[in-house]
Design an enzyme around this catalytic site. Sequence first.
Site, short mmCIF file in Angstrom:
data_model
loop_
_atom_site.label_atom_id
_atom_site.label_comp_id
_atom_site.label_asym_id
_atom_site.label_seq_id
_atom_site.Cartn_x
_atom_site.Cartn_y
_atom_site.Cartn_z
N ASP A 48 0.85 -1.19 0.00
CA ASP A 48 0.00 0.00 0.00
C ASP A 48 0.88 1.25 0.00
O ASP A 48 1.60 1.50 0.97
CB ASP A 48 -0.90 -0.05 1.25
CG ASP A 48 -1.72 1.22 1.41
OD1 ASP A 48 -1.81 1.99 0.43
OD2 ASP A 48 -2.26 1.43 2.51
N ASN A 107 -0.31 4.50 -0.42
CA ASN A 107 -0.92 5.77 0.01
C ASN A 107 -1.62 5.69 1.36
O ASN A 107 -2.35 6.60 1.75
CB ASN A 107 -1.91 6.29 -1.06
CG ASN A 107 -3.16 5.44 -1.15
OD1 ASN A 107 -3.20 4.33 -0.60
ND2 ASN A 107 -4.18 5.94 -1.83
N ASP A 133 -4.12 3.89 2.54
CA ASP A 133 -5.56 3.65 2.73
C ASP A 133 -5.87 2.19 3.09
O ASP A 133 -7.03 1.80 3.17
CB ASP A 133 -6.36 4.08 1.48
CG ASP A 133 -6.03 3.23 0.26
OD1 ASP A 133 -5.12 2.36 0.35
OD2 ASP A 133 -6.68 3.41 -0.78
N ASP A 148 -1.60 -1.02 -3.83
CA ASP A 148 -1.83 -0.20 -5.03
C ASP A 148 -0.56 -0.14 -5.88
O ASP A 148 0.48 -0.68 -5.51
CB ASP A 148 -2.29 1.21 -4.63
CG ASP A 148 -1.37 1.84 -3.60
OD1 ASP A 148 -0.14 1.70 -3.75
OD2 ASP A 148 -1.86 2.46 -2.63
N ASP A 152 -4.35 -9.38 -16.42
CA ASP A 152 -5.33 -10.45 -16.35
C ASP A 152 -6.48 -10.09 -17.29
O ASP A 152 -6.97 -8.96 -17.27
CB ASP A 152 -5.86 -10.58 -14.91
CG ASP A 152 -5.96 -12.02 -14.48
OD1 ASP A 152 -6.69 -12.77 -15.15
OD2 ASP A 152 -5.32 -12.39 -13.48
N ASP A 158 -8.18 -15.60 -17.86
CA ASP A 158 -8.95 -16.24 -16.80
C ASP A 158 -9.92 -17.29 -17.35
O ASP A 158 -10.68 -17.01 -18.29
CB ASP A 158 -9.75 -15.13 -16.09
CG ASP A 158 -10.37 -15.58 -14.80
OD1 ASP A 158 -9.62 -15.86 -13.86
OD2 ASP A 158 -11.61 -15.65 -14.73
N GLU A 172 -5.49 -19.78 -18.33
CA GLU A 172 -5.88 -20.60 -17.18
C GLU A 172 -6.82 -21.70 -17.69
O GLU A 172 -7.82 -21.41 -18.37
CB GLU A 172 -6.61 -19.76 -16.13
CG GLU A 172 -6.82 -20.56 -14.87
CD GLU A 172 -7.84 -19.95 -13.92
OE1 GLU A 172 -7.73 -20.22 -12.72
OE2 GLU A 172 -8.73 -19.21 -14.37
N HIS A 187 -2.88 -16.97 -6.30
CA HIS A 187 -3.87 -16.38 -5.39
C HIS A 187 -5.10 -17.28 -5.17
O HIS A 187 -5.99 -16.90 -4.41
CB HIS A 187 -4.33 -15.05 -5.98
CG HIS A 187 -5.04 -15.25 -7.29
ND1 HIS A 187 -4.39 -15.75 -8.41
CD2 HIS A 187 -6.32 -15.06 -7.66
CE1 HIS A 187 -5.27 -15.84 -9.40
NE2 HIS A 187 -6.44 -15.44 -8.97
N ASP A 188 -5.16 -18.41 -5.84
CA ASP A 188 -6.34 -19.28 -5.73
C ASP A 188 -6.15 -20.50 -4.83
O ASP A 188 -7.06 -21.31 -4.71
CB ASP A 188 -6.75 -19.78 -7.13
CG ASP A 188 -7.46 -18.70 -7.92
OD1 ASP A 188 -8.05 -17.80 -7.30
OD2 ASP A 188 -7.43 -18.76 -9.16
C1 NOJ Z 1 -9.88 -17.81 -11.77
C2 NOJ Z 1 -9.22 -16.73 -10.97
O1 NOJ Z 1 -7.87 -17.03 -10.79
C3 NOJ Z 1 -9.99 -16.65 -9.68
O2 NOJ Z 1 -9.34 -15.87 -8.72
C4 NOJ Z 1 -11.36 -16.14 -9.98
O3 NOJ Z 1 -12.12 -16.09 -8.81
C5 NOJ Z 1 -12.07 -17.02 -11.01
N1 NOJ Z 1 -11.23 -17.40 -12.09
C6 NOJ Z 1 -13.27 -16.33 -11.58
O4 NOJ Z 1 -12.86 -15.23 -12.33
#
Ligand code: NOJ
Length: 552
Positions: free
Chosen positions: A22, A24, A26, A30, A99, A200, A255, A328-329
């Site tokens: 971050d 700034n 908040d 960012d 993305d 995605d 993906e 991140h998933d």
């Molecule tokens: C795959 C993405 O990596 C995930 O984070 C997202 O929630 C789903 N697709 C839906 O967009």
Amino acid sequence: MERTRWYKDRVFYQIWPRSFMDGNGDGVGDLWGVLEKLDYIQSLGADGIWFSPLYPSPGADGGYDISDYLDIAPEYGGMEAFKQLLTEAHQRGMKVIMDLVINHTSDEHPWFEKSRRREEPYTDYYIWRPAKPGGKLPNNWDSNFEGKAWTYDDVRGEYYLHLFAVKQPDLNMDNPLVREEVKKILRFWLDMGVDGFREDVITFISKEEGLPDEKLPLPAGKGISHYNHGPHIHEYLSEFYRDVFSQYDCLTLAEAPMITPAKALEYIEEKPGNELDMVIQFETECADCLFTDWIPMKFSLRKLKSAFSRWQTTLDGKAWNMLYIENHDHPRIISRYGSEKFRTESGKMLAVSYLFQKGTPFIYQGQEIGMTNWRPDSPDKYKDVQTIWKYQNTALNQSDEKRLHRLWRSARDSARTPVQWSSEPHAGFSQGKPWTSVNKNYRRVNVAAQEKDSDSLLNFYRKAIALRKNLDVVKNGTYQEHEKSSSQHYIYSRETASQKLYVICSFAKKETKWKCPKGLDIEHSKLILQNYKETLPDRLKPYETRVYLMEQ
Ligand code: NOJ
């Protein structure tokens, strides 16, 4: 335009912007924060960045619900900060990919607002269906996040399809106008200088005609056999390639849930006009679960090795692998395939397990310092739409303790806490109150501490990346797995005419007996990377790893 396939020489760093840094105060990560940390990213040896979505979004799914594809969210710094970032990254010789989320939009996107009111030409931008006789849903598909895949819209008086959250209506890719919109978006960013896209759930964009009921007895994702690799997928991807991507020397990274290496070749086999360059497969993320992190199983090294090796060998000479162990998933890899007790040792071993394979590695923010799963004391702290739904609707008969443990083990939030930069308040992530909690271990696990320690995981990543960049055998060598049946050790070698590389990884939490397999001439090789100072000839310590090089 010639496609130089520049991505083959790169190492990418993935930024999930809300939690990176971050700038700034908040409480939300960012692009100013990213600008501050560009030197850091570069110091890892990374020369590419993948940004998870930066676009304006109501935030129903961490930004994967986009309400404007042609802008950058103000909380991330807007277009001005993005252009500055792009310039500075390029000045450093780094590539930047965005993305691209085109299976669905946010329900707050103006297209959806107009479609639900049947305003032309938007009426058929989404997948609308009336109720079936008796008021039943249009089919039996499940959404991947929140129960059924259909939600009734009062304004339109029909159901719309959403394979993900209720606030993520699926676009109707069969409509040529929608495909033109996609091309407009692609050109907009590519013309600005962006170097490519991570696409995605791109294999979901073509749904089977008639949207038939799922007949397969699937444990999750009912409907997937009718929308994954759907009937027009190759037609649409070829169209995007022909009309846009072929005119740019860019990267397309797809993906692709539930894809096998053989199937992947249909998309990424290197030939003129191949639709995509690399895929993000899920098989190596499923060594401790069945299809999804929400159906956990005991970790199986054999399953992991078999997936690693199948991808290495099937694609060899035909297509290029994307290599990763975190994003991140999924929950953090040390908490899954390694050990929090042997955090540094297992973190180093896991790094080696994939960084010396053939392909382009990706590192997810925080992976390089060994961040582990976040363990909040209450379910209310979780923010992710999928996690909240799972908590409220499944495993209801289990104890509170077990249900909380389940979240720790399976939730994506486990890997979405702020990056731990230092032992300062909020882990140095923000001057304000972070949008989500910081992992309590930040005083012990943080970048600043690891910068000072030459033996840290962070410095190990730097070493490993520098090695892989300097060794031709890592880029070009053949791949062979050894001791395939071992449930404790993962051993592979790479070979060119002039170099051999032997990679040894123990996934055991105890010291194990080990005999160097035939064909690995470690006696005449140089030990170039290791996670214990001393090595024994006939034993491997817990999570030990070694990399040997033989120049011939
Ligand atoms: C795959 C993405 O990596 C995930 O984070 C997202 O929630 C789903 N697709 C839906 O967009």
